[in-house]
Design an enzyme around this catalytic site. Sequence first.
Site, short mmCIF file in Angstrom:
data_model
loop_
_atom_site.label_atom_id
_atom_site.label_comp_id
_atom_site.label_asym_id
_atom_site.label_seq_id
_atom_site.Cartn_x
_atom_site.Cartn_y
_atom_site.Cartn_z
N GLY A 1 -3.51 8.96 6.96
CA GLY A 1 -4.12 7.63 7.61
C GLY A 1 -4.31 7.69 9.12
O GLY A 1 -4.26 6.60 9.87
N TYR B 1 -1.78 -5.11 -4.26
CA TYR B 1 -1.22 -4.42 -2.91
C TYR B 1 0.27 -4.73 -3.05
O TYR B 1 1.07 -4.02 -2.48
CB TYR B 1 -2.01 -5.15 -1.87
N ASP C 1 -6.50 13.85 1.36
CA ASP C 1 -6.74 12.59 0.32
C ASP C 1 -5.48 12.57 -0.32
O ASP C 1 -5.28 13.27 -1.20
CB ASP C 1 -7.78 12.75 -0.43
N VAL C 2 -4.69 11.42 0.08
CA VAL C 2 -3.20 11.11 -0.57
C VAL C 2 -3.31 10.96 -2.06
O VAL C 2 -2.48 11.23 -2.93
CB VAL C 2 -2.52 10.25 0.03
N SER D 1 4.73 -3.49 3.88
CA SER D 1 4.30 -4.65 4.35
C SER D 1 5.00 -5.75 4.20
O SER D 1 5.85 -5.99 2.92
CB SER D 1 2.88 -4.99 3.54
N ARG E 1 -7.58 6.18 11.93
CA ARG E 1 -8.11 4.91 12.87
C ARG E 1 -6.88 4.00 12.71
O ARG E 1 -5.78 4.08 12.02
CB ARG E 1 -9.18 4.34 11.96
N LYS F 1 3.33 -1.97 -2.57
CA LYS F 1 4.46 -1.91 -1.34
C LYS F 1 6.01 -2.41 -1.72
O LYS F 1 6.84 -1.88 -1.46
CB LYS F 1 3.85 -3.01 -0.32
#
Length: 233
Positions: free
Chosen positions: A11, A155, A58-59, A139, A14, A159
């Site tokens: 990633g 999400y 692409d993971v 996160s 950006r 994490k």
Amino acid sequence: MTKIRVALVTGGSRGLGAEISRQLVQEGLRVLVAARNVDRADEVSRSLGAQAVPLSLDVASPDSVTAAVEYAITRMGRIDVLINNAGVALDGAQRAIGVDYRLLDTTLLTNLIGPWRMADAVVPHMVRNGYGRIVNVTSNLGSLAGMTQGQEPAYRVSKAALNALTRILAADLVGTGVLVNAASPGWIRTAMGGAKARRSVEQGADTPVWLATLSEGNETTGGLFYDREPLPW
Ligand SMILES: NC(=O)c1ccc[n+]([C@@H]2O[C@H](COP(=O)([O-])OP(=O)(O)OC[C@H]3O[C@@H](n4cnc5c(N)ncnc54)[C@H](OP(=O)(O)O)[C@@H]3O)[C@@H](O)[C@H]2O)c1
């Protein structure tokens, strides 16, 4: 002669990954800037100079992970640092009950299984070299200590599971020279974090880069850090 360390940043095209790549180059590492959008990865690499190289990755695709890691080792001769930074946050206002399972699948594939496959591909190589630094970008939303009801269940679960993987890998690799830690960047102004986020990419990248460059002989492993300080799981 001092070795030039090589980092692979997933990633890197950006946001936080691009800034982590920039800071790693500044620290004297060679960096593979990896993402699905290889044109964007190429732009980032060019802006960083000769020490950065774009990498198509692409993971979420096992074949892509294998091909990218093989290419990286052939091209650079080694991978010393893996930053598992690629991530998606797709489930916004959803709740655990009634979750969209397509989004759940993509989230777990990208945020958990992707980093797992990346580690699986690079760890044998790192162990052979007796040196490695793996940083999983997690996160605060994945911390069980603060886990309550609310939005973004896919999400948050991804994490939390990435945090668990961090501890398991770290424990498995004690004594090998490979250190595995998680870094929580805080709320960062990126495409994912949005313009209202309180922190800059420079602030968010600092702790992952610090963990990626822990000196030889350092034994910090299996930890979760925010602004270079330990954070409860
Ligand atoms: N921003 C925040 O407030 C915040 C807070 C806490 C944690 N984080 C974490 O920090 C990391 C970076 O977030 P960000 O804010 O920089 O997000 P971002 O701006 O959306 O960037 C995400 C990066 O991941 C890449 N990516 C997504 N899916 C991928 C895949 N399947 N394979 C390879 N690359 C993929 C994207 O590139 P391509 O689309 O070209 O592949 C892009 O480079 C994530 O893990 C995120 O969960 C962010």
